[in-house]
Design an enzyme around this catalytic site. Structure first.
Site, PDB file in Angstrom:
ATOM      1  N   GLN A 139      12.652  -8.985   6.898  1.00  0.00           N
ATOM      2  CA  GLN A 139      12.936  -8.930   8.334  1.00  0.00           C
ATOM      3  C   GLN A 139      11.919  -8.075   9.085  1.00  0.00           C
ATOM      4  O   GLN A 139      11.806  -8.184  10.306  1.00  0.00           O
ATOM      5  CB  GLN A 139      14.343  -8.387   8.579  1.00  0.00           C
ATOM      6  CG  GLN A 139      14.510  -6.900   8.264  1.00  0.00           C
ATOM      7  CD  GLN A 139      15.935  -6.427   8.416  1.00  0.00           C
ATOM      8  OE1 GLN A 139      16.801  -6.764   7.607  1.00  0.00           O
ATOM      9  NE2 GLN A 139      16.198  -5.610   9.433  1.00  0.00           N
ATOM     10  N   CYS A 172      18.888  -8.093  10.506  1.00  0.00           N
ATOM     11  CA  CYS A 172      19.551  -8.258   9.212  1.00  0.00           C
ATOM     12  C   CYS A 172      20.728  -9.228   9.286  1.00  0.00           C
ATOM     13  O   CYS A 172      20.984  -9.981   8.354  1.00  0.00           O
ATOM     14  CB  CYS A 172      20.020  -6.909   8.684  1.00  0.00           C
ATOM     15  SG  CYS A 172      21.227  -6.095   9.771  1.00  0.00           S
ATOM     16  N   ASN A 202      18.788  -8.219  -0.345  1.00  0.00           N
ATOM     17  CA  ASN A 202      18.400  -7.541   0.888  1.00  0.00           C
ATOM     18  C   ASN A 202      17.322  -8.360   1.590  1.00  0.00           C
ATOM     19  O   ASN A 202      16.848  -9.375   1.064  1.00  0.00           O
ATOM     20  CB  ASN A 202      17.904  -6.123   0.563  1.00  0.00           C
ATOM     21  CG  ASN A 202      17.969  -5.195   1.764  1.00  0.00           C
ATOM     22  OD1 ASN A 202      18.250  -5.605   2.885  1.00  0.00           O
ATOM     23  ND2 ASN A 202      17.697  -3.921   1.532  1.00  0.00           N
ATOM     24  N   HIS A 239      24.331  -2.562   8.263  1.00  0.00           N
ATOM     25  CA  HIS A 239      23.298  -3.454   7.734  1.00  0.00           C
ATOM     26  C   HIS A 239      23.957  -4.692   7.135  1.00  0.00           C
ATOM     27  O   HIS A 239      24.897  -4.589   6.351  1.00  0.00           O
ATOM     28  CB  HIS A 239      22.496  -2.704   6.664  1.00  0.00           C
ATOM     29  CG  HIS A 239      21.270  -3.428   6.171  1.00  0.00           C
ATOM     30  ND1 HIS A 239      20.341  -3.992   7.019  1.00  0.00           N
ATOM     31  CD2 HIS A 239      20.825  -3.670   4.905  1.00  0.00           C
ATOM     32  CE1 HIS A 239      19.364  -4.546   6.301  1.00  0.00           C
ATOM     33  NE2 HIS A 239      19.647  -4.368   5.020  1.00  0.00           N
TER      34      HIS A 239
END
Length: 350
Positions: free
Chosen positions: A150, A156, A312, A292
Site C-alpha cells: 500500500q 489498508c 499484510n 489496520h
C-alpha cells in the site's frame, strides 16, 4: 572537496553507541544486523550505508541523512533490546528502520474503526460448521494473490477487502484474479476516505452496488488518491453477492469462517514491535484499538503455539515475506491486537 558521509558522521556524532555485551540469538540474515554492528560508530555507519543500499534509500541533504541515521540508530537499539527479551518472535531492520514510530503510525495504517459496521452479523453463514481442520492455508490452495504494498497511503482497508474478494472469487470460479484496490480508493467515497482510511464493510457494499470490481491490470495501484475512472462498461468485473460480519470477539466463529475462505480482519498494528516484526509467532504487546485492515488467510500451530496467518499490505520485505503469524487462543475475547473484534467476509454464489 566534499567530505564523505562517514567522515561527517564521525565529526558530528562525538558520542558513539555504548558497547552491547549480550548477543542476539538470531543470525544476520534474519534480523539484518550483527552484534558487533552496535559496538562502535564506524560499524554502525557501515550498517546504515548497506541498509540504505539494500532498500534503495537516498536523502536530499546531509542534514536529512544525519537525522535518518539517528532515527535508524534508535530503532536498532529497540530491535536489539527486544530480541534479547522475546522468545517466540523477532524483530529486524526492515524498510521502516529510518522512520520514527510516529511517522510509521501516521503513514502506514488507515482503518477507520469508529465507523458503524453494517454487515448483519446475525446472518453469519458458518454458525453450524463443526469439525474444523487442524490447520488451513489458503495460499497453498491457490486462493491468495502475491503480497502487495500500500505504500504510505492509508489504504489498508482496500487491500483487506480485495484480498478477501480475491479469495472467494477463486474458490467459486477457480480463477485467482488480482483485483483493483485503486478503484476502491478513487470511487468508493461515500463513507470511505481513500488514503485517509476506510472500513471493509463499506468497501464490500460498494462492490455490490457497483456491479463488481475491476482487475488490477485494468485499474492499477498508484499509492495515492486519483479521479474515479468510470469505464467499467469496457472492463471485466469480478462480482460478489454480499458480505457478513463475523460475531464480535468470538474466535471460534472467526476460525469457522476462515476454514472456508480468506477473511478481512482489523488489528491494532501501531505498536513498535509490529513495525519491525521479522518472523516467528507474534505474541508481543499490543492493545485492541484496531487501526489496520489486513486479511486472515489461514491458521495453524507450531511448537505448541496456535496462530492465525495474516497477509499484510506492506510488501514482501516486511515480516515473513509479507505475512505475520499472530498468536491465537490468548484467553482474551478480543484476541491478540483485537483480531477477533470486527472480522468480515464477502459472499459469492456459484
Amino acid at each position: 572537496m566534499a567530505l564523505s558521509i562517514s567522515t561527517v558522521f564521525i565529526l558530528i556524532l562525538s558520542v558513539s553507541l555504548s558497547a552491547h555485551s549480550a548477543a542476539t540469538h538470531h543470525d544476520f540474515s534474519i534480523v539484518g544486523y550483527a552484534v558487533h554492528d552496535l559496538t562502535c560508530i564506524n560499524n554502525l555507519i557501515r550498517l546504515f550505508e548497506s541498509w540504505m543500499e539494500r532498500h534503495g534509500k537516498s536523502y536530499q541533504s546531509t542534514e536529512e541523512k544525519l537525522h535518518r541515521f539517528e532515527v535508524f540508530r534508535d530503532n536498532l537499539e529497540h530491535i536489539d533490546e527486544t530480541n534479547k527479551k522475546v522468545k517466540n518472535y523477532w524483530l529486524g531492520l526492515n524498510e521502516f528502520a529510518d522512520i520514527t514510530h510516529e511517522e510509521y503510525k501516521k503513514k502506514y495504517l488507515g482503518l477507520n474503526a469508529g465507523m458503524p459496521k453494517s454487515g448483519k452479523a446475525s446472518e453469519f453463514t458458518y454458525r453450524d460448521v463443526v469439525n474444523l481442520p487442524k490447520s488451513v492455508d489458503w495460499r497453498k490452495k491457490g486462493a491468495v494473490t502475491p503480497v502487495k504494498n500500500q505504500g504510505s497511503c492509508g489504504s489498508c482497508w482496500a487491500f483487506s477487502t480485495v484480498a478477501a474478494v480475491e479469495g472467494i472469487n477463486q474458490l467459486v470460479t477457480g480463477n485467482l484474479t488480482s483485483l483493483s484496490e485503486q478503484e476502491l480508493i478513487d470511487c468508493d467515497t461515500t463513507y470511505n476516505n481513500g488514503c485517509n482510511g476506510g472500513l471493509m464493510d463499506y468497501a464490500y457494499a460498494f462492490i455490490v452496488s457497483n456491479g463488481g470490481l475491476r482487475k488490477e491490470e485494468d485499474y492499477p495501484y498508484l499509492m495515492e488518491e486519483s479521479t474515479c475512472e468510470d469505464t467499467k462498461d469496457l472492463a471485466e468485473l469480478v462480482t460478489i453477492d454480499g458480505y457478513h460480519d463475523i460475531p464480535e470477539n468470538d474466535e471460534q466463529s472467526l476460525l469457522k469462517a476462515l476454514a472456508n475462505q480468506p477473511v478481512s480482519v482489523a488489528i491494532e498494528a501501531s505498536g513498535r514491535d509490529f513495525q519491525f516484526y521479522s518472523g516467528g509467532v507474534f505474541d508481543g504487546h499490543c492493545g485492541t484499538e484496531v487501526d489496520h485492515g489486513v486479511a486472515a488467510v489461514g491458521y495453524g500451530s507450531t511448537k505448541g503455539m496456535d496462530y492465525i496467518m495474516v497477509k499484510n499490505s506492506w510488501g514482501p520485505k516486511w515480516g515473513e515475506k509479507g505475512y505475520i503469524r499472530m498468536k491465537r487462543n490468548t484467553g482474551k475475547p478480543e484476541g491478540l491486537c483485537g483480531i477477533n473484534k470486527m472480522p468480515s467476509y464477502p459472499t459469492k454464489n456459484k
